[in-house]
Design an enzyme around this catalytic site. Structure first.
Site, mmCIF file in Angstrom:
data_model
loop_
_atom_site.group_PDB
_atom_site.id
_atom_site.type_symbol
_atom_site.label_atom_id
_atom_site.label_comp_id
_atom_site.label_asym_id
_atom_site.label_seq_id
_atom_site.Cartn_x
_atom_site.Cartn_y
_atom_site.Cartn_z
ATOM 1 N N ASN A 206 -3.321 5.181 -2.420
ATOM 2 C CA ASN A 206 -1.946 5.648 -1.811
ATOM 3 C C ASN A 206 -2.124 6.018 -0.418
ATOM 4 O OD1 ASN A 206 -0.493 4.638 -3.993
ATOM 5 N ND2 ASN A 206 0.186 6.635 -4.608
ATOM 6 N N CYS A 258 6.087 9.194 -4.330
ATOM 7 C CA CYS A 258 4.876 8.935 -4.557
ATOM 8 C C CYS A 258 3.994 9.053 -3.247
ATOM 9 C CB CYS A 258 4.237 7.539 -4.972
ATOM 10 S SG CYS A 258 5.127 7.133 -6.542
#
Ligand code: UGA
Length: 451
Positions: A206, A258
């Site tokens: 990420n 996220c």
């Protein structure tokens, strides 16, 4: 197709339901447990609490292999238990693991061997802590595996069934084998590793995706200063096989449930361990500034924004979802309102409620742009591809489009009679309409109700 297993899902949120639905699709028996009775009732009645393409059909198709319950004891029959609870940020930026600990508190006691699998995104070291907690409770029959999710909202069902890789980090090899077996039927490379590395793979993946976004956004900002087009630049850069084309779309910054939380959690994790993660700090700061650049673009064309009407088109943090968490639209709307502008907002599915307090929520694009001095594309919904139409041009007070996602073709948009401003693209002078006089200081500005 491998052997059918009994799977328990802890948490009927977005990750839990996608995971449960997909495992049912793969032939497993799934029970989804949540503590919120209304949620379980709604799911039992076939109602999904959020928008995720393909998921309602999948849950319906597999309803004989899917059960929903509030009763934790029903998890006692599962071979494998997936923890799919949220891990929101605390004030310090650390991940809040209280839902994980509550899930452990509710684990039913059973004699059989069970494997606890962490799907939620957690700091490195969580697996070790959970293992210690299980041992302290005498739950020596429960194994532990880290199996992070790589699902993108709006595409989650496809991502689950067609993953680039499946990461399985286990303390005991046989537990890893068992979890890997649940995915047989899916053709993907499996990365078997230790628990801590599996946890870090998720955070690093990420962080790298966010780094690419902030990088291309900075390149876009330089493109604007020197007269290059970032869309062309990204195309040329992305064709280098060492770099690849993904996550090079410049825009108004990343949002969602996220990236913002995971970047803070990784930064804080590093800092807690004595390391200052400078690159990640810069990635986060670039993203914050990027969300605000639209304001200066509007000011460039409209002068003071006090009393100006601005249409925000697309409110969800990205298309294909109704998720408003950390959406750039929230920052934009509140900055515009603070400048005294009137904000008219539209989205095909998101319902912002209090998050866009003070903005007027409109039912259609035409409604939102009527009388507007500028239309801002905030989320690249397909519905907005045709924005540069005669109907929209006539409805607007000033035909100015600020394309925060580079969705439209600049030349076609200008040819249709609009002034166009993208992100990192050559700009146009705005000379189509006479100047609107600035309202006097203290004059009332537009409506502030929320609908
Ligand atoms: C992201 C990751 O893509 C998933 O792999 C991961 O599993 C998930 O987070 C998670 O941790 O659960 P998601 O946040 O749903 O998924 O959505 P993305 O498609 O990654 O988009 C995130 C944000 O980045 C959006 O605001 C999007 O507009 C922005 N973005 C994305 C860009 O600005 N430019 C790009 O080139 C790509």
């Amino acid at each position: 197709m491998g052997e059918s297993k009994s799977i328990g899902i802890v948490g009927a949120g977005w990750v839990g339901l996608v995971t449960g639905g997909c495992f049912a699709e793969l032939g497993h028996d799934v029970v989804v447990r949540d503590v919120v009775p209304e949620k379980i009732e709604a799911l039992g009645a076939g109602r999904l609490p959020f928008h995720e393409p393909g998921l309602p059909g999948m849950l319906e198709r597999n309803r004989e292999r899917l059960r929903y319950t509030t009763d934790a004891d029903e998890l006692g029959r599962a071979d494998v238990l997936f923890i799919c609870v949220q891990t929101p940020p605390t004030y310090s930026g650390d991940a809040d693991l209280s839902y994980v600990w509550t899930a452990l508190d509710h684990l039913p006691r059973t004699e059989r061997r069970q494997i606890l699998v962490m799907k939620s995104t957690v700091p490195v070291g969580t697996g070790e802590k959970v293992r210690a907690a299980l041992e302290a409770r005498g739950l020596t029959n429960v194994g532990y595996v880290s199996n992070p999710e790589f699902l993108a909202e709006g595409n989650a069902v496809h991502d689950f069934l067609n993953p680039d890789r499946i990461v399985v980090g286990a303390f005991h090899a046989e537990d890893g084998v068992a979890v890997e077996g649940l995915y047989s039927g899916i053709d993907a490379q499996v990365v078997r590793t230790d628990v801590g590395s599996a946890e870090m793979i998720k955070l690093a993946a990420n962080a790298f995706l966010m780094t690419r976004i902030s990088f291309i956004n900075e390149i876009a900002n330089v493109c604007e200063a020197v007269g290059a087009d970032v869309v062309e630049v990204a195309r040329g850069v992305g064709l280098d096989r060492r770099l690849g084309p993904h996550f090079l779309r410049a825009g108004i910054g990343y949002g969602g449930s996220c990236f913002p939380k995971d970047s803070l959690a990784l930064k804080q994790l590093a800092s807690n361990s004595g390391y200052h993660f400078q690159l990640l700090s810069a990635v986060i700061e670039v993203n914050e500034l990027q969300k605000r650049r639209v304001i200066s673009k509007l000011q460039k064309h409209l002068g003071k924004l006090r009393g100006k009407k601005v249409a925000l088109l697309g409110l969800a943090f990205k298309p294909g979802t109704d998720d408003m968490r950390e959406a750039p639209s929230i920052v934009l709307a509140s900055r515009l309102l603070a400048e005294g502008a009137e904000v008219r907002a539209w989205d095909p599915v998101a319902q912002p409620g209090e998050l866009l307090k003070g903005a007027l929520i409109c039912d259609s694009v035409v409604d939102a742009v009527t009388g507007a001095d500028a239309a801002v594309i905030v989320t690249e919904w397909e519905e907005l591809r045709g924005l540069a139409s005669e109907q929209v041009r006539v409805a607007m007070a000033r035909p100015l489009i600020v394309d925060g996602r580079n969705l439209l073709d600049p030349d076609e948009t200008r040819a249709a009679g609009f002034a166009y401003e993208g992100i990192g693209r050559p700009t146009s002078e705005f000379a189509a309409l006479p100047e609107i006089p600035e309202p006097p200081e203290g004059a009332p500005v537009g409506p502030t109700e929320t609908s």
